[in-house]
Write a protein that holds these residues in place. Structure first.
Motif, PDB file in Angstrom:
ATOM      1  N   MET A 297      72.925  51.794   9.372  1.00 54.39           N
ATOM      2  CA  MET A 297      73.849  52.196   8.313  1.00 54.39           C
ATOM      3  C   MET A 297      73.090  52.987   7.247  1.00 54.39           C
ATOM      4  O   MET A 297      71.901  52.868   7.093  1.00 54.39           O
ATOM      5  N   ALA A 298      73.828  53.786   6.554  1.00 47.16           N
ATOM      6  CA  ALA A 298      73.207  54.659   5.548  1.00 47.16           C
ATOM      7  C   ALA A 298      74.166  54.874   4.389  1.00 47.16           C
ATOM      8  O   ALA A 298      75.376  54.871   4.576  1.00 47.16           O
TER       9      ALA A 298
ATOM     10  N   GLU B 294      81.715  57.240  19.017  1.00 47.57           N
ATOM     11  CA  GLU B 294      80.606  56.487  18.406  1.00 47.57           C
ATOM     12  C   GLU B 294      80.156  57.120  17.079  1.00 47.57           C
ATOM     13  O   GLU B 294      79.840  56.425  16.119  1.00 47.57           O
ATOM     14  N   ARG B 295      80.164  58.456  17.058  1.00 46.60           N
ATOM     15  CA  ARG B 295      79.722  59.160  15.857  1.00 46.60           C
ATOM     16  C   ARG B 295      80.655  58.854  14.674  1.00 46.60           C
ATOM     17  O   ARG B 295      80.208  58.585  13.561  1.00 46.60           O
ATOM     18  N   LEU B 296      81.970  58.857  14.929  1.00 45.72           N
ATOM     19  CA  LEU B 296      82.926  58.622  13.841  1.00 45.72           C
ATOM     20  C   LEU B 296      82.970  57.145  13.440  1.00 45.72           C
ATOM     21  O   LEU B 296      83.223  56.810  12.291  1.00 45.72           O
TER      22      LEU B 296
ATOM     23  N   ASP C 237      79.109  53.825   7.608  1.00 47.32           N
ATOM     24  CA  ASP C 237      78.343  54.386   6.492  1.00 47.32           C
ATOM     25  C   ASP C 237      79.231  54.552   5.251  1.00 47.32           C
ATOM     26  O   ASP C 237      78.775  54.356   4.121  1.00 47.32           O
ATOM     27  N   MET C 238      80.482  54.898   5.473  1.00 46.55           N
ATOM     28  CA  MET C 238      81.411  55.048   4.338  1.00 46.55           C
ATOM     29  C   MET C 238      81.636  53.698   3.656  1.00 46.55           C
ATOM     30  O   MET C 238      81.727  53.626   2.425  1.00 46.55           O
ATOM     31  N   ILE C 239      81.748  52.629   4.442  1.00 45.87           N
ATOM     32  CA  ILE C 239      81.918  51.289   3.858  1.00 45.87           C
ATOM     33  C   ILE C 239      80.685  50.926   3.033  1.00 45.87           C
ATOM     34  O   ILE C 239      80.793  50.436   1.902  1.00 45.87           O
TER      35      ILE C 239
ATOM     36  N   THR D 248      89.931  51.776  14.640  1.00 43.87           N
ATOM     37  CA  THR D 248      88.648  52.149  15.265  1.00 43.87           C
ATOM     38  C   THR D 248      88.614  51.806  16.759  1.00 43.87           C
ATOM     39  O   THR D 248      87.703  52.231  17.466  1.00 43.87           O
ATOM     40  N   ASN D 249      89.619  51.051  17.253  1.00 48.72           N
ATOM     41  CA  ASN D 249      89.745  50.840  18.705  1.00 48.72           C
ATOM     42  C   ASN D 249      90.673  51.878  19.336  1.00 48.72           C
ATOM     43  O   ASN D 249      91.115  51.719  20.475  1.00 48.72           O
TER      44      ASN D 249
END
Ligand code: NI
Length: 169
Positions: free
Chosen positions: A1-2, A26-28, A34-36, A120-121
């Motif tokens: 995470m970033a 996977e990228r999204l 990362d947004m969270i 996300t699923n």
């Protein structure tokens, strides 16, 4: 995470509608994680992808009931291609925005909404939200449509101004 950089007004990516996604790959999914993390570090209760310089219809919100419990919150909602199906009970909501430092104003929002989005699923979900998560969802949906609080506030001011003129009329 970033932790990602948050872009601020008047960056152009905040002012134009984002594009729907085909699916969460996977990228999204990583972008949403990362947004969270970025939202929590700020701290904030919601974040839209164009606020981290990605022009896609992806948003995240905290599911904490109010701002007081937000710091202990571990529940989040990630959504893509969001729509509001139904909204009831307009209330005035005092809001700030991570992309508008030192700005805080009241804007009209629905208290309760029924929303539809891609999860996300990669399933279409329909969900009812109320209170702070409902407000945050509407704020992020605005971002994804290229709308900031400033658009909301100028419209309101125009409306109040017209009302005032009519009274004087
Ligand atoms: Ni915002």
């Amino acid at each position: 995470m970033a932790i990602l950089d948050i872009v601020t007004y008047p960056e152009e990516i905040l002012l134009k509608p984002t594009k729907p996604i085909e699916k969460f790959d996977e990228r999204l999914k990583k972008l949403a994680q990362d947004m969270i993390e970025t939202m929590n570090a700020a701290p904030g209760v919601g974040l839209a992808a164009n606020q981290v310089n990605v022009g896609l219809q992806i948003g995240v919100i905290s599911l904490a009931e109010d701002r007081k419990t937000n710091s202990e919150n571990k529940e989040y909602l990630t959504f893509a291609n969001p729509k509001i199906i139904e909204g009831t009970n307009e209330v005035m909501s005092r809001e700030g925005c991570l992309s508008l430092p030192n700005f805080c104003e009241e804007v009209p929002r629905f208290e309760k909404i029924t929303v539809e989005f891609l999860d996300t699923n990669n399933k279409i979900q329909r969900m009812k939200l109320q209170g702070l998560p409902a407000i945050a969802f509407q704020h992020e949906l605005d971002h994804l449509n290229g709308i900031t609080l400033l658009n909301r506030i100028s419209k309101l001011k125009v409306r109040l101004y017209k009302k005032e003129l009519m009274k004087k009329g």
